[in-house]
Scaffold this active site. Structure first.
Site, PDB file in Angstrom:
ATOM      1  N   THR A 137       9.506   3.580  -5.008  1.00  0.00           N
ATOM      2  CA  THR A 137       8.207   3.016  -4.582  1.00  0.00           C
ATOM      3  C   THR A 137       8.195   2.627  -3.103  1.00  0.00           C
ATOM      4  OG1 THR A 137       8.680   0.701  -5.213  1.00  0.00           O
ATOM      5  CG2 THR A 137       7.684   2.132  -6.892  1.00  0.00           C
TER       6      THR A 137
ATOM      7  N   MET B 137       2.817   1.349  -1.699  1.00  0.00           N
ATOM      8  CA  MET B 137       1.989   1.470  -2.900  1.00  0.00           C
ATOM      9  C   MET B 137       2.869   1.498  -4.155  1.00  0.00           C
ATOM     10  SD  MET B 137      -1.119   1.675  -1.787  1.00  0.00           S
ATOM     11  CE  MET B 137      -0.824   0.760  -0.273  1.00  0.00           C
ATOM     12  N   HIS B 138       3.588   0.408  -4.381  1.00  0.00           N
ATOM     13  CA  HIS B 138       4.473   0.372  -5.551  1.00  0.00           C
ATOM     14  C   HIS B 138       3.724   0.775  -6.821  1.00  0.00           C
ATOM     15  CE1 HIS B 138       7.543  -1.991  -3.384  1.00  0.00           C
ATOM     16  NE2 HIS B 138       6.568  -2.763  -2.944  1.00  0.00           N
ATOM     17  N   ASP B 139       2.616   0.084  -7.056  1.00  0.00           N
ATOM     18  CA  ASP B 139       1.931   0.225  -8.346  1.00  0.00           C
ATOM     19  C   ASP B 139       1.192   1.552  -8.478  1.00  0.00           C
ATOM     20  OD1 ASP B 139       2.910  -2.245  -8.910  1.00  0.00           O
ATOM     21  OD2 ASP B 139       1.047  -3.322  -8.475  1.00  0.00           O
TER      22      ASP B 139
END
Ligand code: BDR
Ligand code: CA
Length: 304
Positions: free
Chosen positions: A189, A234-236
């Site tokens: 991520t 933008m991990h999610d």
């Protein structure tokens, strides 16, 4: 179309993940559930409701757990005091779904008869609570993809990533559930970023998704700048994207557990890299990603 529940703690990058999910025709988001994490439950829930109202998204939003299973809530200061950076959306008057998150997850799992997937992009408290309350849900969930953990290092402590650190006991329950699991952790991520150039592209567009993305990115860039970085992570969004882009991530399967009693390492996802325990592998870990494919996915969805 894949029936999916997104379990989130909105959250700046959660918000961009939701904007993408809304525009993604390959996903059928049947519910969104909220959990305490980046900020208090009251904020993560209201932020989520405001967001779905802002884009006119007809999706149930159910409120989940207000604190971790056994610990005090730790929040993440990088999302601003109310979790939405410095962005203000009009307060929604919509109603939350009358069921609590874990009951709604259970009901949906029964409804979709083994086809339901869950993406958790916050601490895993709701999912763990659901498993504790409704253990017969296990065979009804096709897969849980979670943003959390890391093979190496952490972003909250030296060994732990935020979502797992916030509720390690919950993560452990999910890890031991025997439900198929995919871990989208920091190893991948951290590389899933949007740049000022992407912001410029979205800034030329005149749709609500792009406009909100620009505002969120502006806040995230300011935060990144404090750490000498240019891009917004933008991990999610990466976790959500992985559901519909089969070649986005390269995964390897390992036995993984969670440290719950560590001195330095509480919340660490401990990976049996050398198969020394001989325990059966329980998690497909994302070890590599196609950054351009991710960027293109976001650009296409938000860029309309
Ligand atoms: C995770 O923690 C949160 O702050 C982000 O929204 C993401 O889910 C990254 O460690
Ligand atoms: Ca999150």
């Amino acid at each position: 179309e894949r029936p999916v529940i997104i379990d989130c703690d909105t959250g700046t990058d959660d918000a961009i993940a939701l904007l993408c999910a809304h525009r993604c025709k390959d996903l059928n988001v049947v519910a969104i559930t909220t959990v305490a994490g980046n900020t208090y439950l009251e904020n993560t829930s209201q932020n989520t409701l405001n967001l779905v109202d802002y884009i006119d998204w007809d999706v149930p939003v159910a409120i989940g757990e207000s604190k971790p299973l056994m610990r005090k809530l730790v929040t993440a200061d990088c999302h601003g005091t109310k979790g939405f950076g410095d962005v203000v959306l009009e307060k929604s008057n919509r109603e939350f779904h009358p069921m609590d998150a874990c009951t709604l997850i259970y009901e949906m799992a029964k409804k979709y008869e083994g086809q339901l997937e869950i993406v958790t992009i916050g601490p895993m408290t709701n999912m763990a609570m659901c498993l504790l309350r409704y253990p017969d849900i296990k065979p009804l969930i096709k897969r849980i993809t979670f943003m959390g953990g890391a093979m190496i290092g952490g972003n909250t402590t030296l060994a732990a990533e935020f979502n797992i650190y916030a509720d390690p006991e919950a993560a452990k329950i999910v890890f031991e559930s025997e439900i198929p699991l995919t871990m989208v952790g920091l190893d991948v991520t951290q590389k899933a970023v949007l740049s000022p150039e992407d912001r410029e592209y979205f800034n030329m567009l005149d749709n609500p998704h792009a406009k909100l993305t620009v505002k969120l990115l502006d806040y995230m860039f300011k935060r990144a700048d404090l750490f000498g970085q240019e891009d917004a992570v933008m991990h999610d969004g990466l976790a959500v994207a992985s559901l519909v882009l089969p070649d986005l991530l390269k995964t390897e399967k390992y036995y993984v557990t969670v440290e719950t009693k560590g001195h330095y390492t509480t919340g660490q996802t401990v990976v049996d890299y050398y198969n020394s325990t001989k325990k059966e592998e329980n998690i497909d870990i994302a070890v590599d990603l196609d950054v351009d494919m991710f960027k293109e996915w976001v650009r296409q969805l938000i860029g309309y």
